[in-house]
Write an enzyme that holds these catalytic residues in place. Structure first.
Site, PDB file in Angstrom:
ATOM      1  N   GLU A 231      18.919   8.149 -13.654  1.00 34.14           N
ATOM      2  CA  GLU A 231      17.248   8.079 -13.568  1.00 34.14           C
ATOM      3  C   GLU A 231      16.968   7.034 -12.419  1.00 34.14           C
ATOM      4  O   GLU A 231      16.383   7.179 -11.608  1.00 34.14           O
ATOM      5  CB  GLU A 231      16.497   7.622 -14.772  1.00 34.14           C
ATOM      6  CG  GLU A 231      15.138   7.428 -14.598  1.00 34.14           C
ATOM      7  CD  GLU A 231      14.225   6.766 -16.005  1.00 34.14           C
ATOM      8  OE1 GLU A 231      15.170   6.593 -16.810  1.00 34.14           O
ATOM      9  OE2 GLU A 231      13.178   6.744 -15.954  1.00 34.14           O
ATOM     10  N   ARG A 257      -3.284   4.185  18.241  1.00 33.11           N
ATOM     11  CA  ARG A 257      -4.405   3.227  18.259  1.00 33.11           C
ATOM     12  C   ARG A 257      -4.192   2.100  19.224  1.00 33.11           C
ATOM     13  O   ARG A 257      -3.296   1.545  19.649  1.00 33.11           O
ATOM     14  CB  ARG A 257      -4.338   2.499  16.817  1.00 33.11           C
ATOM     15  CG  ARG A 257      -5.340   1.384  16.646  1.00 33.11           C
ATOM     16  CD  ARG A 257      -6.694   2.120  16.342  1.00 33.11           C
ATOM     17  NE  ARG A 257      -7.579   0.783  15.891  1.00 33.11           N
ATOM     18  CZ  ARG A 257      -8.852   0.874  15.653  1.00 33.11           C
ATOM     19  NH1 ARG A 257      -9.434   2.300  15.938  1.00 33.11           N
ATOM     20  NH2 ARG A 257      -9.464   0.036  15.369  1.00 33.11           N
ATOM     21  N   GLY A 332      -4.634  -1.198   9.333  1.00 37.93           N
ATOM     22  CA  GLY A 332      -5.936  -2.080   9.041  1.00 37.93           C
ATOM     23  C   GLY A 332      -6.991  -1.413   8.120  1.00 37.93           C
ATOM     24  O   GLY A 332      -6.897  -0.856   7.170  1.00 37.93           O
ATOM     25  N   GLU A 360      12.643  -6.958 -13.348  1.00 38.86           N
ATOM     26  CA  GLU A 360      13.190  -7.987 -14.188  1.00 38.86           C
ATOM     27  C   GLU A 360      14.347  -7.587 -15.158  1.00 38.86           C
ATOM     28  O   GLU A 360      15.620  -8.219 -14.989  1.00 38.86           O
ATOM     29  CB  GLU A 360      12.253  -8.519 -15.130  1.00 38.86           C
ATOM     30  CG  GLU A 360      11.044  -9.304 -14.318  1.00 38.86           C
ATOM     31  CD  GLU A 360      10.076  -8.494 -13.387  1.00 38.86           C
ATOM     32  OE1 GLU A 360      10.137  -7.324 -13.798  1.00 38.86           O
ATOM     33  OE2 GLU A 360       9.452  -8.923 -12.302  1.00 38.86           O
TER      34      GLU A 360
END
Lengths: 379, 254
Positions: A231, A257, A332, A360
């Site tokens: 998994e 851009r 942005g 963890e």
């Protein structure tokens, strides 16, 4: 060729729907069933049992390609193919395989897995759901499962329950959604993975025939842990897919851009984000496919294999969230809107730091293996 | 009578790739560029596989002419359901200058050797857009041809083909053996399924050279120069409709 096939499927069947389904927390049921026609739903099941007879590498490739477009459907695919179908194929008896696999592999039935409980998340073996053996050999199950992917829409669940006094007395049962006493709790509203239904499973005196117990009584800890490995490897593939698309979108945007008279890709701060993302992605790709290959070839066993899978997922999951955030930052104002997919993909990516073992817990798995000699002090 | 079908699969630069001309203007950049099966050939393969599924065809054989990588294209055809592949190995200068006439001769020869009844090809390849191979193959074999097919049906040992022609559709009947070329609307090619991808790995691909088939592939043309199309010029804004019409007349558009 597998990657190409999944890629074009995702482009045609998943891409047009995901934005809307994310919005309404729906599920691309039609496309999911079609994964059966493609032969993907039983990807790891042996050919004689009706599967594709492939392994973790193939499953990881399929998930990376699918997740680049639609991580939600990919997550449902994981719960179905790896957590349910793979486990029945691997541990089920001949009769169980004959009874359940054909419909699961064709896509007629949707499968899921029941491990986590309200009080047993990271501490999976602390589960409280119990199966009591009855005089006639059947089991009476009581308890509940939570955060179940495909819970609300699933038909067949591969569920773990306690059958003895100690933490390790764990058995597995195949649960059908229509069994008396079995019911579904609420469907959760989520931050991401919104087009993959998640819910609760409730057991109130559910009578399960002995024929539905998978393997011997009290013998499921090992197979459950082994399944967590595949998994984690394949879900790392899911993170890879998300990250890859975020990098592609951000790179393209940086070439289009313009600000201050230049393409934003010409600014070094943008370059730093892009290049770090690309390098981290490649590193995670390497470790993930290495783990998948190791799994397929059976090169590592037990704790060693678990550690490898844990390392792959720990890195890939954190990488995808960070890359998602970076992509949003590069885009942005546009990145923060739903005009571009990176906002959704970052929300989706975050789940992988929690599901299939939190960051963890994975660090714990790795630490236990690395610091084995002082194991007593780690407890 | 079940038929044997031969399909052509050309390996071309993927349709989604932006084509770049080599700096020395001898051709376009192909190194490290994604290639895939010519989309019209994919339609031909799909149709051939459907013929097999309907038991009209007994065997489907795919042919690809080109370098080693052409075998990847054949594997895709095999994963879609073709029974076996023939890779005609052509490389280097011969490959760069391979023309429809060469491919037609190769296909005609293979069709005879394999005793095929139908040759199903894409109407044209998306790289050179020649639209000649099906026609020339039919001529070389002296077989009837039905090009630009958008529907193929078998009726009493003949094929009835709906053709897309200028301004409408034409229905023709051809005797078998025949050469057919597939148009865009003939069908929608399937995705290769996982079990079929696995099976495809075990299906045979025979490698032959044009020499084995007695076909010369010596270059017949020389490429003098390959140029980018001229960059589109910016348009102009006009004041009113009258000026627009005047301008259009000026450049001879109306």
């Amino acid at each position: 060729m597998l990657a190409e096939s999944v890629k074009s499927f995702a482009k045609e069947q998943l891409a047009p729907k995901i934005e809307h389904l994310d919005e309404i927390e729906g599920f691309n049921d039609a496309a999911f069933r079609k994964l059966g026609d493609l032969g993907l739903l039983g990807i790891t099941v042996a050919e004689e049992d009706g599967g594709a007879g492939m392994g973790a590498v193939a499953a990881t490739i399929a998930m990376e390609e699918m997740a680049a477009v639609d991580a939600s459907t990919t997550l449902s695919y994981l719960a179905h193919s790896i957590l349910c179908v793979n486990q029945i194929g691997r541990n089920g008896s001949k009769e169980q395989k004959q009874k359940y696999l054909p419909k699961l592999i064709s896509g007629e039935h949707i499968g899921g897995m029941g491990m986590s409980e309200p009080g047993a998340g990271s501490d999976a073996l602390g589960m409280l759901t119990r199966a009591e053996k009855q005089a006639n050999g059947a089991y009476k199950i009581n308890g509940s499962k939570t955060w179940i992917t495909n819970g609300p829409n699933g038909d067949i669940f591969y569920c773990y329950a306690k059958t003895g006094p100690t933490k390790k007395d764990l058995s597995t049962f195949i649960i059908e959604k229509d069994m008396v006493g079995f019911s579904k709790g609420k469907k959760f509203k989520k931050m991401g993975m919104r087009a993959s239904p998640t819910g609760e499973l409730w057991f109130t005196d559910v009578m399960v025939p002995e024929a539905n117990r998978v393997g011997e009584e009290n013998s499921s800890v090992k197979s459950m842990m082994r399944n967590l490995d595949i998994e984690r490897i394949t879900i790392a593939g899911l993170s890879l897919g998300i990250a890859r698309n975020c990098i592609e979108v951000a790179t393209q945007y940086s070439k289009e851009r313009k600000q201050f008279g230049k393409h934003i890709g010409a600014f070094q701060q943008v370059q730093e984000r892009l290049t770090e993302a690309a390098a981290w992605y490649e590193a995670c790709r390497a470790i993930t496919y290495q783990a998948a290959k190791t799994w397929d070839l059976g090169l590592m066993q037990g704790k060693e294999a678990s550690m490898m899978a844990a390392k792959a997922k720990l890195q890939a999951a954190q990488m995808a969230t960070q890359v998602g955030l970076d992509a949003i930052q590069i885009l942005g104002g546009y990145g923060y809107t739903r005009e571009f997919p990176v906002e959704r993909q970052m929300r989706d990516a975050k789940l992988i730091e929690i599901g299939a073992g939190t960051n963890e817990v994975l660090r714990l798995v790795i630490a236990r293996q690395m610091l084995g000699e002082i194991a007593d002090e780690l407890k | 009578m079940a038929l044997r079908v031969l399909v052509g699969c050309k390996r071309v630069i993927d349709y989604a790739v932006r084509i770049r001309v080599k700096p020395d203007k001898t051709g376009v950049v192909t190194d490290g560029i994604k290639h895939s099966m010519n989309p019209f050939d994919e339609i031909a393969v799909e149709e051939a596989v459907r013929m097999k599924e309907k038991k009209i065809a007994s065997e489907v054989i795919a042919v690809s002419c080109g370098p080693m990588q052409s075998q990847e294209t054949l594997r895709t055809a095999l994963a879609m359901g073709v029974d076996r592949g023939i890779h005609v190995d052509v490389s280097g200068k011969d490959y760069e200058l391979l023309q429809p006439i060469h491919v037609s001769k190769i296909l005609a020869k293979i069709a005879q050797e394999e005793k095929c009844d139908i040759i199903l090809l894409g109407k044209q390849a998306i790289d050179d857009d020649s639209n000649q191979t099906a026609q020339m193959t039919a001529s070389l074999l002296n077989w009837p041809q039905a090009t630009y097919a958008s529907k193929i049906e078998k009726t009493n040992g003949e094929l009835q083909v709906l053709r897309e022609i200028d301004g409408g559709l034409e229905t023709v009947r051809v005797k078998i053996p025949a050469v057919i070329s597939a148009d865009l609307r003939l069908n929608e090619p399937r995705y290769a399924t996982l079990p079929n991808i696995m099976k495809a790995k075990k299906k045979p691909i025979k490698k032959v050279t044009p020499g084995d088939l007695g076909v010369e592939t010596d270059p017949r043309i020389e490429i003098l120069s390959v140029e980018d199309p001229p960059e589109r010029q910016a348009g102009i804004k006009v004041e009113d409709v009258d000026t627009l019409i005047a301008k259009l007349k000026e450049v001879g558009r109306i």
